[in-house]
Design a protein around this motif. Structure first.
Motif, mmCIF file in Angstrom:
data_model
loop_
_atom_site.group_PDB
_atom_site.id
_atom_site.type_symbol
_atom_site.label_atom_id
_atom_site.label_comp_id
_atom_site.label_asym_id
_atom_site.label_seq_id
_atom_site.Cartn_x
_atom_site.Cartn_y
_atom_site.Cartn_z
ATOM 1 N N ASN A 151 0.833 -1.210 0.000
ATOM 2 C CA ASN A 151 0.000 0.000 0.000
ATOM 3 C C ASN A 151 0.865 1.257 0.000
ATOM 4 O OD1 ASN A 151 -2.374 -1.521 0.083
ATOM 5 N ND2 ASN A 151 -2.194 -1.757 2.298
ATOM 6 N N ALA A 152 1.975 1.199 0.742
ATOM 7 C CA ALA A 152 2.872 2.358 0.798
ATOM 8 C C ALA A 152 3.593 2.520 -0.537
ATOM 9 C CB ALA A 152 3.892 2.168 1.919
ATOM 10 N N LYS A 153 4.055 3.722 -0.799
ATOM 11 C CA LYS A 153 4.777 4.007 -2.034
ATOM 12 C C LYS A 153 6.235 3.571 -1.852
ATOM 13 C CE LYS A 153 4.873 6.770 -5.913
ATOM 14 N NZ LYS A 153 5.236 5.534 -6.615
ATOM 15 N N VAL A 154 6.732 2.756 -2.790
ATOM 16 C CA VAL A 154 8.109 2.264 -2.695
ATOM 17 C C VAL A 154 9.017 3.116 -3.572
ATOM 18 C CG1 VAL A 154 9.645 0.304 -3.149
ATOM 19 C CG2 VAL A 154 7.345 -0.096 -2.253
ATOM 20 N N ARG A 155 10.189 3.487 -3.023
ATOM 21 C CA ARG A 155 11.172 4.198 -3.843
ATOM 22 C C ARG A 155 12.535 3.542 -3.686
ATOM 23 N NH1 ARG A 155 12.477 10.466 -3.343
ATOM 24 N NH2 ARG A 155 14.195 10.278 -4.811
ATOM 25 N N LEU A 156 13.191 3.298 -4.825
ATOM 26 C CA LEU A 156 14.534 2.712 -4.798
ATOM 27 C C LEU A 156 15.559 3.823 -4.914
ATOM 28 C CD1 LEU A 156 14.009 -0.294 -7.235
ATOM 29 C CD2 LEU A 156 14.553 -0.420 -4.809
ATOM 30 N N MET A 157 16.583 3.771 -4.051
ATOM 31 C CA MET A 157 17.636 4.790 -4.080
ATOM 32 C C MET A 157 18.964 4.118 -3.744
ATOM 33 S SD MET A 157 16.049 8.037 -2.030
ATOM 34 C CE MET A 157 14.783 7.270 -1.051
ATOM 35 N N ARG B 247 23.857 6.648 -1.246
ATOM 36 C CA ARG B 247 24.119 8.084 -1.104
ATOM 37 C C ARG B 247 22.852 8.912 -1.133
ATOM 38 N NH1 ARG B 247 28.945 10.071 -4.823
ATOM 39 N NH2 ARG B 247 28.360 12.204 -4.310
ATOM 40 N N ALA B 248 21.980 8.575 -2.100
ATOM 41 C CA ALA B 248 20.709 9.302 -2.196
ATOM 42 C C ALA B 248 19.873 9.069 -0.938
ATOM 43 C CB ALA B 248 19.943 8.851 -3.435
ATOM 44 N N LEU B 249 19.941 7.857 -0.426
ATOM 45 C CA LEU B 249 19.209 7.538 0.804
ATOM 46 C C LEU B 249 19.716 8.386 1.969
ATOM 47 C CD1 LEU B 249 18.699 3.673 1.170
ATOM 48 C CD2 LEU B 249 17.051 5.459 1.680
ATOM 49 N N GLN B 250 21.049 8.459 2.083
ATOM 50 C CA GLN B 250 21.638 9.232 3.183
ATOM 51 C C GLN B 250 21.246 10.707 3.060
ATOM 52 O OE1 GLN B 250 23.618 7.965 6.045
ATOM 53 N NE2 GLN B 250 22.601 9.919 6.529
ATOM 54 N N SER B 251 21.302 11.256 1.839
ATOM 55 C CA SER B 251 20.916 12.671 1.661
ATOM 56 C C SER B 251 19.458 12.873 2.055
ATOM 57 C CB SER B 251 21.057 13.138 0.216
ATOM 58 O OG SER B 251 22.241 12.701 -0.323
ATOM 59 N N ILE C 130 8.175 3.773 1.563
ATOM 60 C CA ILE C 130 9.193 2.757 1.843
ATOM 61 C C ILE C 130 10.398 3.071 0.965
ATOM 62 C CG2 ILE C 130 9.757 0.299 1.813
ATOM 63 C CD1 ILE C 130 6.743 -0.305 2.068
ATOM 64 N N TRP C 131 11.514 3.397 1.583
ATOM 65 C CA TRP C 131 12.727 3.693 0.837
ATOM 66 C C TRP C 131 13.633 2.470 0.891
ATOM 67 C CZ3 TRP C 131 13.964 9.210 3.181
ATOM 68 C CH2 TRP C 131 13.001 10.114 2.680
ATOM 69 N N VAL C 132 13.984 1.970 -0.261
ATOM 70 C CA VAL C 132 14.782 0.736 -0.328
ATOM 71 C C VAL C 132 16.088 1.018 -1.058
ATOM 72 C CG1 VAL C 132 14.807 -1.671 -1.115
ATOM 73 C CG2 VAL C 132 12.648 -0.621 -0.420
ATOM 74 N N GLU C 133 17.188 0.510 -0.508
ATOM 75 C CA GLU C 133 18.467 0.669 -1.204
ATOM 76 C C GLU C 133 18.468 -0.203 -2.452
ATOM 77 O OE1 GLU C 133 21.947 0.034 1.246
ATOM 78 O OE2 GLU C 133 23.296 0.205 -0.485
ATOM 79 N N THR C 134 18.830 0.396 -3.581
ATOM 80 C CA THR C 134 18.874 -0.319 -4.856
ATOM 81 C C THR C 134 19.775 -1.541 -4.740
ATOM 82 O OG1 THR C 134 18.732 1.852 -5.887
ATOM 83 C CG2 THR C 134 19.278 0.004 -7.331
ATOM 84 N N ASP D 259 13.995 -7.234 -9.905
ATOM 85 C CA ASP D 259 12.758 -7.227 -10.697
ATOM 86 C C ASP D 259 11.539 -6.942 -9.812
ATOM 87 O OD1 ASP D 259 11.089 -8.256 -13.153
ATOM 88 O OD2 ASP D 259 10.410 -9.461 -11.453
ATOM 89 N N ARG D 260 11.409 -7.638 -8.686
ATOM 90 C CA ARG D 260 10.239 -7.447 -7.821
ATOM 91 C C ARG D 260 10.237 -6.052 -7.207
ATOM 92 N NH1 ARG D 260 10.823 -11.727 -9.995
ATOM 93 N NH2 ARG D 260 9.720 -13.661 -9.502
ATOM 94 N N LEU D 261 11.415 -5.564 -6.812
ATOM 95 C CA LEU D 261 11.475 -4.228 -6.208
ATOM 96 C C LEU D 261 11.126 -3.149 -7.229
ATOM 97 C CD1 LEU D 261 14.597 -4.504 -3.862
ATOM 98 C CD2 LEU D 261 12.209 -4.115 -3.172
ATOM 99 N N GLN D 262 11.618 -3.320 -8.480
ATOM 100 C CA GLN D 262 11.304 -2.328 -9.512
ATOM 101 C C GLN D 262 9.802 -2.290 -9.777
ATOM 102 O OE1 GLN D 262 14.034 -3.755 -12.428
ATOM 103 N NE2 GLN D 262 15.747 -2.770 -11.364
ATOM 104 N N ARG D 263 9.174 -3.471 -9.781
ATOM 105 C CA ARG D 263 7.721 -3.496 -10.002
ATOM 106 C C ARG D 263 6.978 -2.848 -8.842
ATOM 107 N NH1 ARG D 263 7.064 -6.754 -14.324
ATOM 108 N NH2 ARG D 263 8.736 -8.267 -14.547
#
Ligand code: TXA
Ligand code: MG
Length: 339
Positions: free
Chosen positions: A244-250, A253-257, A315-319, A331-335
């Motif tokens: 349900n939450a919006k997932v973003r891959l970073m 470095r982008a996560l830390q910023s 939800i912020w996930v490290e790439t 693949d699953r994380l990108q989807r």
């Protein structure tokens, strides 16, 4: 012993398997464990039972389902019942990976499992390695049910379940759920289309391209190489497997910023990273992602569900690393992020 909640039954008990096989034989639905994710099963040769799966999931009925078959001689029999003779490279894949997390798309025997195949002239077959799945498939075969059509036991577009409790969350107490514990693999099977003269990877899983090519002795083609990619395979839709939450891959470095910018605020955010990050907010839900791709696959859907249950909005996930063993997880994380 305490009764399990709802209709969750211990899959190690013979009486559970007898009951489940009886329900399936009668055209009902039963959720069952596999080593990848839980499946929502019905008799693959009973078109009405299969219609029940599409209705329960809210899935369009032209999206084909995978048919699960037993191992050993029963499996060989089921193969020739559902599919036309296999090309050599497909036989080699069966030899190398069955029972296990590999689905083969094969030319279908005309007149068999048409509804399960969503009207395609092919059929997806898989022989799961989970002992409870195998025990159930054997019990079904005894009753004359040669294969179980089984998509992941989630509502259409949602995250696949890796625990019996996840299935109950999706479908409530009316569905019989055979409990086989937490799924070992954690993401859905690798799918190789063997119906086009050469192997084509339709969905990556934990079996890598190199393993597939080594086993079948042929170059594995990509969906993109196909003249007419099949638009109907829902596992291949861009947006799928969404919490349900919006997932973003970073990247780290982008996560830390992003965390630095948040400072002491940051309610309703969850972070899942391999890199240890500095943060000043105790309101952010943080979890460490394992360094091993197989361990991440195993936890992936359960972690996304936990974050949802905690009520986070982001939800912020490290790439994940761009290496072959991470392909299924990536693949699953990108989807999830595309939803
Ligand atoms: O690990 C798994 O494969 C799990 C467990 C329960 O076995 N099952 C699973 O099923 O992931 P499902 O329905 O969620 O995803 C099956 C995928 C879909 O993308 C479907 O379109 C594709 O397999 N598929 C099935 N039969 C096909 C066919 N004949 N041609 C092309 N794609 C097919
Ligand atoms: Mg699915």
């Amino acid at each position: 012993m305490l009764e399990a909640p709802g209709m969750i039954r211990d899959g190690r008990l013979p009486e559970t398997l007898v009951e489940a096989a009886r329900v399936l034989r009668a055209g009902g639905l039963v959720a069952f464990p596999t080593e990848t994710v839980y499946g929502l099963g019905a008799d693959a040769t009973n078109d009405q039972a299969v219609a029940g799966i599409f209705a329960a999931k809210g899935r369009p009925s032209d999206h084909p389902l995978i048919v699960h078959v037993a191992a050993g001689p029963r499996g060989t029999e089921a193969l020739s019942r559902f599919a036309q003779p296999l090309p050599l490279f497909a036989q080699r894949l069966v030899q190398a990976f069955w029972p296990g997390p590999l689905t083969l798309i094969l030319t279908r025997q005309p007149g068999v499992a048409g509804a399960a195949a969503g009207g395609e002239d092919t059929v997806g077959l898989r022989c799961p390695s989970h002992p409870v799945a195998q025990a159930l498939l054997a019990a079904c075969a005894e009753q004359g049910v040669a294969g179980l059509a089984g998509p992941s036991a989630n509502r259409f577009g949602r995250i696949s379940p890796t625990l019996a409790a996840h299935v109950a969350e999706e479908f409530g107490d009316a569905l019989l759920v055979v409990d086989g514990g937490a799924c070992d693999v954690g993401i859905e099977s690798t799918i190789v289309d063997c119906s086009r003269g050469a192997p084509v990877l339709l969905r990556p899983g934990v079996i890598t391209r190199a393993q597939i090519e080594a086993a079948c002795g042929q170059v594995l083609r990509d969906k993109a190489d196909l003249a007419a990619p099949d638009p109907r395979a829902p596992g291949t839709l861009e947006a799928h497997y969404a919490p349900n939450a919006k997932v973003r891959l970073m990247d780290a470095r982008a996560l830390q910023s992003a965390l630095d910018i948040l400072g002491a605020s940051g309610a309703h955010i969850a972070v899942w990273s391999r890199t240890v990050l500095k943060q000043r907010s105790s309101r952010i839900l943080q979890r460490r992602m394992p360094d091993d791709a197989l361990a991440v696959a195993q936890q992936l859907f359960a972690v996304l569900r936990e974050f949802d249950a905690a009520g986070v909005k982001l939800i912020w996930v490290e790439t994940p690393p761009a290496t072959p063993e991470w392909e299924g997880v990536a693949d699953r994380l990108q989807r999830a992020a595309a939803a």
